[in-house]
Design a protein around this motif. Structure first.
Motif, mmCIF file in Angstrom:
data_model
loop_
_atom_site.group_PDB
_atom_site.id
_atom_site.type_symbol
_atom_site.label_atom_id
_atom_site.label_comp_id
_atom_site.label_asym_id
_atom_site.label_seq_id
_atom_site.Cartn_x
_atom_site.Cartn_y
_atom_site.Cartn_z
ATOM 1 N N MET A 1 34.192 36.865 32.699
ATOM 2 C CA MET A 1 35.527 36.871 33.620
ATOM 3 C C MET A 1 35.446 35.890 34.920
ATOM 4 S SD MET A 1 37.616 40.152 35.154
ATOM 5 C CE MET A 1 37.620 41.156 33.561
ATOM 6 N N THR A 2 36.557 34.957 34.873
ATOM 7 C CA THR A 2 36.588 34.170 36.204
ATOM 8 C C THR A 2 36.883 35.014 37.325
ATOM 9 O OG1 THR A 2 38.953 33.838 35.835
ATOM 10 C CG2 THR A 2 37.363 32.567 34.597
ATOM 11 N N ARG A 3 36.834 34.223 38.422
ATOM 12 C CA ARG A 3 36.764 34.966 39.637
ATOM 13 C C ARG A 3 38.393 35.230 39.825
ATOM 14 N NH1 ARG A 3 35.265 31.748 45.213
ATOM 15 N NH2 ARG A 3 33.827 33.296 45.744
ATOM 16 N N LYS A 4 39.333 34.377 39.375
ATOM 17 C CA LYS A 4 40.525 34.715 39.646
ATOM 18 C C LYS A 4 41.039 35.716 38.772
ATOM 19 C CE LYS A 4 44.814 31.549 39.760
ATOM 20 N NZ LYS A 4 45.349 30.537 39.326
ATOM 21 N N LYS A 5 40.657 36.000 37.640
ATOM 22 C CA LYS A 5 40.873 37.211 36.960
ATOM 23 C C LYS A 5 40.182 38.568 37.411
ATOM 24 C CE LYS A 5 41.662 35.255 32.499
ATOM 25 N NZ LYS A 5 41.146 34.973 30.841
ATOM 26 N N ARG A 6 39.223 38.376 37.963
ATOM 27 C CA ARG A 6 38.503 39.593 38.554
ATOM 28 C C ARG A 6 39.361 39.997 39.827
ATOM 29 N NH1 ARG A 6 32.934 38.340 40.295
ATOM 30 N NH2 ARG A 6 33.014 36.830 38.636
ATOM 31 N N ARG A 7 39.711 39.189 40.574
ATOM 32 C CA ARG A 7 40.820 39.405 41.585
ATOM 33 C C ARG A 7 42.080 40.085 41.507
ATOM 34 N NH1 ARG A 7 41.669 34.418 45.308
ATOM 35 N NH2 ARG A 7 39.322 34.313 44.999
ATOM 36 N N LEU A 8 42.660 39.573 40.512
ATOM 37 C CA LEU A 8 43.825 40.063 39.959
ATOM 38 C C LEU A 8 43.623 41.416 39.222
ATOM 39 C CD1 LEU A 8 46.801 39.359 39.380
ATOM 40 C CD2 LEU A 8 46.107 38.706 37.115
ATOM 41 N N ALA A 9 42.720 41.756 38.665
ATOM 42 C CA ALA A 9 42.298 43.030 38.107
ATOM 43 C C ALA A 9 42.039 44.280 39.435
ATOM 44 C CB ALA A 9 41.011 43.215 37.327
ATOM 45 N N MET A 10 41.294 43.544 40.355
ATOM 46 C CA MET A 10 41.243 44.429 41.408
ATOM 47 C C MET A 10 42.509 44.755 42.122
ATOM 48 S SD MET A 10 38.120 45.155 41.743
ATOM 49 C CE MET A 10 37.295 45.571 43.077
#
Length: 151
Positions: A1-10
């Protein structure tokens, strides 16, 4: 998972948590919400089974004390509509005919309001002595009642 997707999930999880907390808070607030109605309001609408506050004046000649010494029956009026009220307990010292009262409870199917708490209100013109003195010194109109004058 990319950093952008992880931030969006959080952010999504935080938003979901905030929405859940808000929904739970509003549900708790609704359970503790007690509406205030006058006798005319009660007559005009269906109040249902929930607790509410009934306010008005104790109708003159309507107070009856039962033989058990704790139960009292009276009528609350707003001069347009009158409702019978029954209460078991000790009424406040200020409770009397013609005096303002707020009773908290619920309606029975037979149209009698069963109070589980009764609060007597001061005269509408009542003002604490300190405030009345300050107003008199400031040149307020006469006729302001204090606790001593209203007893």
């Amino acid at each position: 998972m990319t950093r952008k997707k992880r931030r969006l999930a959080m952010l999504g999880l935080a938003g979901l948590g905030l929405a859940t907390a808000a929904a739970l808070g509003l549900a708790a607030f609704e359970d503790n919400l007690v509406f205030f109605y006058s006798p005319s309001d009660v007559a005009a609408r269906e109040v249902g089974e929930r607790n509410f506050r009934l306010g008005g004046l104790v109708e003159a000649g309507s107070v009856r004390r039962m033989p058990d010494g704790l139960t009292i029956e009276f009528r609350v009026t707003d001069t347009a509509t009158t409702l019978p009220v029954t209460y078991t307990g000790i009424v406040p010292d200020l409770f009397r005919e013609g005096q303002g009262v707020v009773a908290e409870g619920r309606m029975r199917p037979d149209g009698v309001f069963v109070a589980n708490d009764v609060l007597a209100k001061h005269d509408e013109a009542y003002m604490p002595p300190e405030v009345a003195d300050a107003l008199k010194r400031a040149g307020a109109p006469h006729g302001v009642k204090t606790l001593e004058a209203s007893q």
